[in-house]
Design a protein around this motif. Sequence first.
Motif, mmCIF file in Angstrom:
data_model
loop_
_atom_site.group_PDB
_atom_site.id
_atom_site.type_symbol
_atom_site.label_atom_id
_atom_site.label_comp_id
_atom_site.label_asym_id
_atom_site.label_seq_id
_atom_site.Cartn_x
_atom_site.Cartn_y
_atom_site.Cartn_z
ATOM 1 N N LYS A 6 1.855 -17.772 -17.746
ATOM 2 C CA LYS A 6 3.213 -18.239 -17.452
ATOM 3 C C LYS A 6 3.700 -19.181 -18.559
ATOM 4 N N GLY A 7 2.855 -20.096 -18.990
ATOM 5 C CA GLY A 7 3.212 -21.016 -20.062
ATOM 6 C C GLY A 7 3.401 -20.306 -21.391
ATOM 7 N N ARG A 8 2.485 -19.405 -21.707
ATOM 8 C CA ARG A 8 2.577 -18.668 -22.972
ATOM 9 C C ARG A 8 3.810 -17.767 -22.996
ATOM 10 N N TYR A 9 4.063 -17.093 -21.896
ATOM 11 C CA TYR A 9 5.217 -16.181 -21.841
ATOM 12 C C TYR A 9 6.538 -16.953 -21.841
ATOM 13 N N ALA A 10 6.562 -18.122 -21.215
ATOM 14 C CA ALA A 10 7.780 -18.941 -21.241
ATOM 15 C C ALA A 10 8.103 -19.350 -22.675
ATOM 16 N N LEU A 11 7.088 -19.700 -23.429
ATOM 17 C CA LEU A 11 7.301 -20.071 -24.819
ATOM 18 C C LEU A 11 7.820 -18.871 -25.621
ATOM 19 N N ARG A 12 7.246 -17.701 -25.396
ATOM 20 C CA ARG A 12 7.718 -16.495 -26.088
ATOM 21 C C ARG A 12 9.144 -16.145 -25.682
ATOM 22 N N LEU A 13 9.465 -16.302 -24.412
ATOM 23 C CA LEU A 13 10.824 -16.027 -23.932
ATOM 24 C C LEU A 13 11.819 -16.973 -24.594
ATOM 25 N N MET A 14 11.496 -18.247 -24.623
ATOM 26 C CA MET A 14 12.391 -19.231 -25.238
ATOM 27 C C MET A 14 12.527 -18.983 -26.734
ATOM 28 N N LEU A 15 11.453 -18.615 -27.395
ATOM 29 C CA LEU A 15 11.507 -18.287 -28.819
ATOM 30 C C LEU A 15 12.401 -17.076 -29.046
ATOM 31 N N ASP A 16 12.272 -16.081 -28.199
ATOM 32 C CA ASP A 16 13.108 -14.886 -28.318
ATOM 33 C C ASP A 16 14.585 -15.251 -28.173
ATOM 34 N N LEU A 17 14.906 -16.071 -27.183
ATOM 35 C CA LEU A 17 16.297 -16.504 -27.006
ATOM 36 C C LEU A 17 16.791 -17.295 -28.212
ATOM 37 N N ALA A 18 15.937 -18.154 -28.747
ATOM 38 C CA ALA A 18 16.327 -18.984 -29.888
ATOM 39 C C ALA A 18 16.581 -18.138 -31.134
ATOM 40 N N ALA A 19 15.788 -17.110 -31.302
ATOM 41 C CA ALA A 19 15.853 -16.341 -32.538
ATOM 42 C C ALA A 19 16.778 -15.133 -32.464
ATOM 43 N N ALA A 20 16.864 -14.522 -31.309
ATOM 44 C CA ALA A 20 17.540 -13.230 -31.233
ATOM 45 C C ALA A 20 18.954 -13.275 -30.686
ATOM 46 N N SER A 21 19.391 -14.391 -30.160
ATOM 47 C CA SER A 21 20.678 -14.394 -29.476
ATOM 48 C C SER A 21 21.867 -14.295 -30.415
#
Length: 146
Positions: A6-21
């Motif tokens: 959950k912690g690792r995936y939350a970080l990946r999700l937030m990184l994706d939002l930061a980079a791809a939006s």
Amino acid sequence: MKISTKGRYALRLMLDLAAASGGRPVSLKDIAQRQQISEKYLEQIISILNKAGFVRSVRGAQGGYLLQNDPSWYTVGMILRLMEGSLAPVSCLEEEEAGCGRRGECVTVKVWERINDAVNQVVDQITLADLVSWQEDISGTFRNVP
């Protein structure tokens, strides 16, 4: 201390939002595909992030999720603590812990305190903006969503 999925995936999700939006909402379906994470699992994670005010949802056909703040505002520590709670390596260092009756005579607590301090120092100094930059260094560019 072991960081859960959950912690690792939350970080990946937030990184994706930061980079791809690129300033546009990003759908969980797109994030799930890019990150190879179950969309159902991401729904659970995004709910926690949304309630904490880390992200905001945009409804409609072009809807999705956006970061509430600039990527430089979020630290890895903020995200992991939201998902994991304490990052302390042992329970006697956790803030809500009443304390160990042996704390005054326990020499090993100094080891746990140093580990805890080192972990906190690292995760509190790395921002999502840093991660985006590192990802760009690795791949040449981050995958932007059209």
